[in-house]
Design a protein around this motif. Sequence first.
Motif, PDB file in Angstrom:
ATOM      1  N   MET A   1       0.866  -1.138   0.067  1.00 49.30           N
ATOM      2  CA  MET A   1       0.117   0.072   0.249  1.00 49.30           C
ATOM      3  C   MET A   1       0.845   1.511  -0.110  1.00 49.30           C
ATOM      4  SD  MET A   1      -2.940   0.650   2.588  1.00 49.30           S
ATOM      5  CE  MET A   1      -2.936   2.359   3.344  1.00 49.30           C
ATOM      6  N   THR A   2       0.620   2.279  -0.780  1.00 55.56           N
ATOM      7  CA  THR A   2       1.273   3.399  -1.033  1.00 55.56           C
ATOM      8  C   THR A   2       1.061   4.369   0.076  1.00 55.56           C
ATOM      9  OG1 THR A   2       1.675   2.924  -3.359  1.00 55.56           O
ATOM     10  CG2 THR A   2       2.068   5.229  -2.450  1.00 55.56           C
ATOM     11  N   PRO A   3       1.618   5.056   0.913  1.00 54.02           N
ATOM     12  CA  PRO A   3       1.336   6.044   1.710  1.00 54.02           C
ATOM     13  C   PRO A   3       0.731   7.366   0.673  1.00 54.02           C
ATOM     14  CG  PRO A   3       3.679   5.787   1.928  1.00 54.02           C
ATOM     15  CD  PRO A   3       3.203   4.730   0.919  1.00 54.02           C
ATOM     16  N   THR A   4      -0.285   7.814   1.330  1.00 52.46           N
ATOM     17  CA  THR A   4      -0.830   9.035   0.865  1.00 52.46           C
ATOM     18  C   THR A   4      -0.285  10.278   1.092  1.00 52.46           C
ATOM     19  OG1 THR A   4      -2.588   9.119   2.663  1.00 52.46           O
ATOM     20  CG2 THR A   4      -3.336   7.943   0.754  1.00 52.46           C
ATOM     21  N   PRO A   5       0.073  11.251   0.518  1.00 54.74           N
ATOM     22  CA  PRO A   5       0.677  12.486   0.794  1.00 54.74           C
ATOM     23  C   PRO A   5      -0.192  13.238   1.602  1.00 54.74           C
ATOM     24  CG  PRO A   5      -0.054  12.652  -1.479  1.00 54.74           C
ATOM     25  CD  PRO A   5      -0.530  11.140  -1.131  1.00 54.74           C
ATOM     26  N   PRO A   6       0.563  14.098   2.518  1.00 51.74           N
ATOM     27  CA  PRO A   6      -0.439  14.967   3.387  1.00 51.74           C
ATOM     28  C   PRO A   6      -1.145  15.817   2.575  1.00 51.74           C
ATOM     29  CG  PRO A   6       1.751  15.726   3.564  1.00 51.74           C
ATOM     30  CD  PRO A   6       1.891  14.414   2.620  1.00 51.74           C
ATOM     31  N   PRO A   7      -2.321  16.321   3.208  1.00 53.36           N
ATOM     32  CA  PRO A   7      -3.083  17.354   2.306  1.00 53.36           C
ATOM     33  C   PRO A   7      -2.536  18.533   2.225  1.00 53.36           C
ATOM     34  CG  PRO A   7      -3.900  17.096   4.742  1.00 53.36           C
ATOM     35  CD  PRO A   7      -2.731  16.183   4.209  1.00 53.36           C
ATOM     36  N   LYS A   8      -3.027  19.437   0.947  1.00 54.48           N
ATOM     37  CA  LYS A   8      -2.314  20.608   0.809  1.00 54.48           C
ATOM     38  C   LYS A   8      -3.078  21.513   1.975  1.00 54.48           C
ATOM     39  CE  LYS A   8       0.408  19.786  -2.822  1.00 54.48           C
ATOM     40  NZ  LYS A   8       1.675  19.956  -2.642  1.00 54.48           N
ATOM     41  N   ARG A   9      -2.140  22.445   2.385  1.00 51.85           N
ATOM     42  CA  ARG A   9      -2.764  23.396   3.366  1.00 51.85           C
ATOM     43  C   ARG A   9      -2.589  24.653   2.937  1.00 51.85           C
ATOM     44  NH1 ARG A   9      -0.478  18.978   6.306  1.00 51.85           N
ATOM     45  NH2 ARG A   9      -2.251  18.097   7.809  1.00 51.85           N
ATOM     46  N   ARG A  10      -3.148  25.592   3.547  1.00 49.43           N
ATOM     47  CA  ARG A  10      -3.468  26.941   2.975  1.00 49.43           C
ATOM     48  C   ARG A  10      -3.569  28.021   4.306  1.00 49.43           C
ATOM     49  NH1 ARG A  10      -3.944  28.010  -1.718  1.00 49.43           N
ATOM     50  NH2 ARG A  10      -5.211  27.461  -3.473  1.00 49.43           N
ATOM     51  N   GLY A  11      -2.739  29.159   3.974  1.00 50.31           N
ATOM     52  CA  GLY A  11      -3.003  29.998   5.138  1.00 50.31           C
ATOM     53  C   GLY A  11      -2.062  29.837   6.297  1.00 50.31           C
ATOM     54  N   LEU A  12      -2.774  30.166   7.653  1.00 48.35           N
ATOM     55  CA  LEU A  12      -2.240  29.898   8.654  1.00 48.35           C
ATOM     56  C   LEU A  12      -2.010  28.529   9.170  1.00 48.35           C
ATOM     57  CD1 LEU A  12      -1.216  31.401  11.377  1.00 48.35           C
ATOM     58  CD2 LEU A  12      -3.506  31.225  12.143  1.00 48.35           C
ATOM     59  N   MET A  13      -2.740  27.624   8.609  1.00 46.85           N
ATOM     60  CA  MET A  13      -2.397  26.163   8.800  1.00 46.85           C
ATOM     61  C   MET A  13      -1.141  25.700   8.323  1.00 46.85           C
ATOM     62  SD  MET A  13      -4.350  24.925  11.157  1.00 46.85           S
ATOM     63  CE  MET A  13      -4.000  23.511  11.002  1.00 46.85           C
ATOM     64  N   ARG A  14      -0.828  26.069   6.988  1.00 47.36           N
ATOM     65  CA  ARG A  14       0.446  25.972   6.387  1.00 47.36           C
ATOM     66  C   ARG A  14       1.294  26.376   7.135  1.00 47.36           C
ATOM     67  NH1 ARG A  14       4.054  28.058   3.277  1.00 47.36           N
ATOM     68  NH2 ARG A  14       3.245  29.966   3.109  1.00 47.36           N
ATOM     69  N   LEU A  15       1.357  27.527   7.445  1.00 48.66           N
ATOM     70  CA  LEU A  15       2.461  28.281   8.354  1.00 48.66           C
ATOM     71  C   LEU A  15       2.983  27.421   9.697  1.00 48.66           C
ATOM     72  CD1 LEU A  15       1.714  32.116   7.894  1.00 48.66           C
ATOM     73  CD2 LEU A  15       3.513  30.558   6.839  1.00 48.66           C
ATOM     74  N   LEU A  16       1.499  27.009  10.330  1.00 46.05           N
ATOM     75  CA  LEU A  16       1.862  26.187  11.479  1.00 46.05           C
ATOM     76  C   LEU A  16       2.393  24.912  11.392  1.00 46.05           C
ATOM     77  CD1 LEU A  16      -1.672  27.099  13.365  1.00 46.05           C
ATOM     78  CD2 LEU A  16       0.688  27.924  13.786  1.00 46.05           C
ATOM     79  N   PHE A  17       2.011  24.364  10.366  1.00 48.48           N
ATOM     80  CA  PHE A  17       2.564  22.887  10.045  1.00 48.48           C
ATOM     81  C   PHE A  17       4.057  23.090   9.401  1.00 48.48           C
ATOM     82  CE2 PHE A  17      -1.580  21.090  10.377  1.00 48.48           C
ATOM     83  CZ  PHE A  17      -1.340  19.773  10.859  1.00 48.48           C
ATOM     84  N   ALA A  18       4.324  24.065   8.745  1.00 49.06           N
ATOM     85  CA  ALA A  18       5.683  24.406   8.540  1.00 49.06           C
ATOM     86  C   ALA A  18       6.684  24.726   9.669  1.00 49.06           C
ATOM     87  CB  ALA A  18       5.891  25.746   7.362  1.00 49.06           C
ATOM     88  N   LEU A  19       5.974  25.589  10.576  1.00 40.02           N
ATOM     89  CA  LEU A  19       6.738  25.675  11.839  1.00 40.02           C
ATOM     90  C   LEU A  19       7.005  24.188  12.458  1.00 40.02           C
ATOM     91  CD1 LEU A  19       7.828  27.422  14.019  1.00 40.02           C
ATOM     92  CD2 LEU A  19       5.672  27.705  14.948  1.00 40.02           C
ATOM     93  N   ARG A  20       6.125  23.374  12.716  1.00 36.80           N
ATOM     94  CA  ARG A  20       6.232  22.096  13.295  1.00 36.80           C
ATOM     95  C   ARG A  20       7.332  21.317  12.410  1.00 36.80           C
ATOM     96  NH1 ARG A  20       1.691  17.862  13.018  1.00 36.80           N
ATOM     97  NH2 ARG A  20       3.115  16.831  11.644  1.00 36.80           N
ATOM     98  N   TYR A  21       7.185  21.088  11.425  1.00 36.96           N
ATOM     99  CA  TYR A  21       8.450  20.738  10.445  1.00 36.96           C
ATOM    100  C   TYR A  21       9.787  21.081  10.799  1.00 36.96           C
ATOM    101  CZ  TYR A  21       4.408  18.667   8.039  1.00 36.96           C
ATOM    102  OH  TYR A  21       3.146  18.229   7.599  1.00 36.96           O
ATOM    103  N   SER A  22       9.729  22.381  10.784  1.00 38.93           N
ATOM    104  CA  SER A  22      11.048  23.062  11.188  1.00 38.93           C
ATOM    105  C   SER A  22      11.749  22.843  12.417  1.00 38.93           C
ATOM    106  CB  SER A  22      10.975  24.802  11.016  1.00 38.93           C
ATOM    107  OG  SER A  22      10.754  24.824   9.873  1.00 38.93           O
ATOM    108  N   ILE A  23      10.667  22.832  13.597  1.00 33.64           N
ATOM    109  CA  ILE A  23      11.131  22.371  14.937  1.00 33.64           C
ATOM    110  C   ILE A  23      11.462  20.866  14.944  1.00 33.64           C
ATOM    111  CG2 ILE A  23      10.319  21.938  17.287  1.00 33.64           C
ATOM    112  CD1 ILE A  23       8.417  24.586  16.780  1.00 33.64           C
ATOM    113  N   ASP A  24      10.771  19.941  14.150  1.00 33.40           N
ATOM    114  CA  ASP A  24      11.253  18.617  13.994  1.00 33.40           C
ATOM    115  C   ASP A  24      12.578  18.458  13.435  1.00 33.40           C
ATOM    116  OD1 ASP A  24       8.746  17.793  15.111  1.00 33.40           O
ATOM    117  OD2 ASP A  24       7.912  17.172  13.158  1.00 33.40           O
ATOM    118  N   GLY A  25      12.868  19.350  12.741  1.00 32.42           N
ATOM    119  CA  GLY A  25      14.018  19.285  11.858  1.00 32.42           C
ATOM    120  C   GLY A  25      15.245  19.875  12.869  1.00 32.42           C
ATOM    121  N   LEU A  26      14.978  20.785  13.576  1.00 32.11           N
ATOM    122  CA  LEU A  26      16.052  21.409  14.646  1.00 32.11           C
ATOM    123  C   LEU A  26      16.225  19.987  15.712  1.00 32.11           C
ATOM    124  CD1 LEU A  26      14.954  24.920  15.261  1.00 32.11           C
ATOM    125  CD2 LEU A  26      16.963  24.073  14.224  1.00 32.11           C
ATOM    126  N   ARG A  27      14.976  19.526  16.140  1.00 33.50           N
ATOM    127  CA  ARG A  27      15.206  18.328  17.106  1.00 33.50           C
ATOM    128  C   ARG A  27      16.065  17.105  16.424  1.00 33.50           C
ATOM    129  NH1 ARG A  27       8.991  18.332  18.680  1.00 33.50           N
ATOM    130  NH2 ARG A  27       9.200  19.678  20.458  1.00 33.50           N
TER     131      ARG A  27
END
Length: 127
Positions: A1-27
Amino acid sequence: MTPTPPPKRRGLMRLLFALRYSIDGLRAGWREPAFRQELVLGAVLLPAAWQLGRTWAEMALLVGAVIAVWVVELLNTAVESVVDRIGPEWHALAKRAKDLGSAAVLLALLFAGGVWGAALWTWWRGA
């Protein structure tokens, strides 16, 4: 089974998820000994930038040199992770990618050392 890509986010939600990914990267970076050592050294150097820099531009150069080392180290770790993900067997291109990343870190460290060395030399001479 192929994993599904995450949904496309817009606006503030996109920024919040990008911040979370950046924090994960720093960790993830923190788990790397080289990045951890450079962060600890930077924690000592950054406050010293306010003592050594006589102008805003000098302070920015001192701080920027430290941050550049962190950025290049994170990118080097990303390259190494991708190469390791592809497979554990030795390959000339994998070695080349890792060597190029290592060389980039070396150049960033030499640049930072030169900037900080010049600042310390100027401070030491009392100019």
